[in-house]
Design a protein around this motif. Sequence first.
Motif, short mmCIF file in Angstrom:
data_model
loop_
_atom_site.label_atom_id
_atom_site.label_comp_id
_atom_site.label_asym_id
_atom_site.label_seq_id
_atom_site.Cartn_x
_atom_site.Cartn_y
_atom_site.Cartn_z
N PRO A 142 -1.27 -9.64 9.98
CA PRO A 142 -1.07 -8.20 9.76
C PRO A 142 -2.15 -7.58 8.86
CG PRO A 142 1.02 -9.36 9.57
CD PRO A 142 -0.05 -10.42 9.68
N LEU A 143 -2.85 -8.43 8.09
CA LEU A 143 -3.91 -7.89 7.22
C LEU A 143 -5.08 -7.33 8.02
CD1 LEU A 143 -4.15 -10.60 4.40
CD2 LEU A 143 -2.91 -8.46 4.39
N ILE A 144 -5.21 -7.80 9.28
CA ILE A 144 -6.30 -7.29 10.12
C ILE A 144 -6.08 -5.78 10.34
CG2 ILE A 144 -7.36 -7.43 12.42
CD1 ILE A 144 -6.59 -10.45 12.37
N GLY A 145 -4.85 -5.43 10.67
CA GLY A 145 -4.51 -4.01 10.86
C GLY A 145 -4.60 -3.22 9.55
N TYR A 146 -4.16 -3.86 8.50
CA TYR A 146 -4.15 -3.22 7.17
C TYR A 146 -5.58 -2.83 6.74
CZ TYR A 146 -3.46 -3.45 1.96
OH TYR A 146 -3.43 -3.22 0.61
N TYR A 147 -6.51 -3.79 6.88
CA TYR A 147 -7.88 -3.48 6.46
C TYR A 147 -8.62 -2.63 7.49
CZ TYR A 147 -7.34 -6.49 2.40
OH TYR A 147 -6.92 -7.02 1.20
N TYR A 148 -8.22 -2.75 8.75
CA TYR A 148 -8.83 -1.88 9.77
C TYR A 148 -8.50 -0.42 9.44
CZ TYR A 148 -9.70 0.47 14.15
OH TYR A 148 -10.17 1.35 15.10
N ALA A 149 -7.23 -0.20 9.12
CA ALA A 149 -6.79 1.17 8.81
C ALA A 149 -7.48 1.71 7.57
CB ALA A 149 -5.27 1.19 8.63
N LYS A 150 -7.84 0.83 6.65
CA LYS A 150 -8.55 1.27 5.45
C LYS A 150 -10.05 1.49 5.72
CE LYS A 150 -5.86 -0.86 1.72
NZ LYS A 150 -6.15 -0.47 0.34
N GLY A 151 -10.50 1.05 6.91
CA GLY A 151 -11.92 1.21 7.26
C GLY A 151 -12.80 0.11 6.68
N ASP A 152 -12.18 -1.01 6.25
CA ASP A 152 -12.95 -2.07 5.59
C ASP A 152 -13.30 -3.24 6.50
OD1 ASP A 152 -12.78 -0.73 3.18
OD2 ASP A 152 -10.97 -1.80 2.52
N LEU A 153 -12.71 -3.28 7.71
CA LEU A 153 -12.79 -4.50 8.51
C LEU A 153 -14.06 -4.61 9.34
CD1 LEU A 153 -10.72 -6.87 9.03
CD2 LEU A 153 -10.36 -5.81 11.24
N ARG A 154 -14.73 -5.78 9.27
CA ARG A 154 -15.92 -6.03 10.10
C ARG A 154 -15.77 -7.39 10.77
NH1 ARG A 154 -20.32 -2.96 8.65
NH2 ARG A 154 -21.01 -3.57 10.74
N PRO A 155 -15.57 -7.43 12.10
CA PRO A 155 -15.38 -8.72 12.77
C PRO A 155 -16.69 -9.46 13.04
CG PRO A 155 -14.83 -6.88 14.23
CD PRO A 155 -15.40 -6.29 13.00
N VAL A 156 -16.67 -10.79 12.96
CA VAL A 156 -17.82 -11.60 13.42
C VAL A 156 -17.26 -12.69 14.33
CG1 VAL A 156 -19.23 -11.22 11.34
CG2 VAL A 156 -17.78 -13.24 11.47
N ASN A 157 -18.12 -13.20 15.22
CA ASN A 157 -17.70 -14.27 16.11
C ASN A 157 -17.82 -15.62 15.39
OD1 ASN A 157 -17.28 -16.11 18.12
ND2 ASN A 157 -19.18 -15.65 19.24
N GLY A 158 -16.68 -16.13 14.97
CA GLY A 158 -16.67 -17.39 14.21
C GLY A 158 -16.93 -18.61 15.07
N LEU A 159 -16.99 -18.42 16.39
CA LEU A 159 -17.25 -19.56 17.28
C LEU A 159 -18.74 -19.79 17.49
CD1 LEU A 159 -14.64 -19.28 20.16
CD2 LEU A 159 -14.81 -21.02 18.39
N ALA A 160 -19.54 -18.83 17.06
CA ALA A 160 -21.00 -18.96 17.21
C ALA A 160 -21.49 -20.08 16.29
CB ALA A 160 -21.67 -17.65 16.86
N ASP A 161 -22.73 -20.49 16.50
CA ASP A 161 -23.38 -21.49 15.68
C ASP A 161 -23.37 -21.04 14.19
OD1 ASP A 161 -25.53 -23.70 15.59
OD2 ASP A 161 -26.47 -21.99 14.57
N ILE A 162 -23.25 -21.99 13.27
CA ILE A 162 -23.15 -21.65 11.84
C ILE A 162 -24.24 -20.66 11.40
CG2 ILE A 162 -23.43 -22.58 9.48
CD1 ILE A 162 -21.90 -24.99 10.26
N LYS A 163 -25.48 -20.90 11.89
CA LYS A 163 -26.59 -20.03 11.47
C LYS A 163 -26.43 -18.62 12.02
CE LYS A 163 -29.96 -23.52 10.46
NZ LYS A 163 -30.64 -24.57 11.17
N GLU A 164 -25.90 -18.53 13.24
CA GLU A 164 -25.68 -17.19 13.82
C GLU A 164 -24.60 -16.44 13.04
OE1 GLU A 164 -24.90 -16.80 18.12
OE2 GLU A 164 -26.20 -18.55 18.31
N VAL A 165 -23.56 -17.17 12.64
CA VAL A 165 -22.49 -16.54 11.86
C VAL A 165 -23.07 -16.05 10.52
CG1 VAL A 165 -20.18 -16.81 10.87
CG2 VAL A 165 -20.76 -18.05 12.94
#
Length: 214
Positions: A182-205
């Motif tokens: 639920p924190l994903i929605g909470y921080y999205y609503a605050k305008g703070d959320l930035r997603p990254v693809n955690g499945l990518a190679d460590i260096k790409e992340v």
Amino acid sequence: MNIILLGPPGAGKGTQARHLVETRGMIQLSTGDMLREARSSGTEMGKKVAAIMDAGKLVTDEIVIGLIEEKLTTEKGAGFIFDGFPRTLAQADALSALLTKLGQSLHTVIEMRVDDEALVERITARSTCGGCGEVYNDKTKPIPADGKCTNCGKENDFVRRADDNEESLRTRLMEYYKKTSPLIGYYYAKGDLRPVNGLADIKEVRASIAAILG
Ligand code: AMP
């Protein structure tokens, strides 16, 4: 600059946090590490939380908020990386209040996205160097044949976490979806959320996080 790394167990939060510590002089605040330390040093609190941690359940908000408050008031550096905290809405509210009290603010919440199957594979094959926390994986990054950590050189000190087994992981994932997601929605609503693809190679992340943080 204070940031949260948000994501399920095995998303790579600890690995990315350590890199930010090394490259930016930030301070990693991992409530999981703090609780494990309390356990191994045998404090009353450590004894109290051991069984809860092994089962993969969340320890009480009161305990982890207390741990974070102590660190926030004593540690100094180029900003905090909250790793594995907050994990409930009550913890998120407490963090916001604590930062305000200290005249600080939250810069960004980085959501590390991964799928469940990858998590099970990552976690059940995971071990870490007891010296520096470098993460190894039986399949993708095995412990070096000479037994020396590639990061810090410490010999034969690789540990598997007691809760890194399939049964405990299922509970940890359930706790994540019920109480932390639920924190994903909470921080999205605050305008703070930035997603990254955690499945990518460590260096790409790393690069995606660097691009977000500037
Ligand atoms: P981690 O190292 O972040 O995977 O945390 C390991 C275990 O410590 C979790 O499964 C919980 O039992 C406990 N824990 C760590 N951080 C928290 C938190 N913020 N709130 C509640 N329990 C936590």
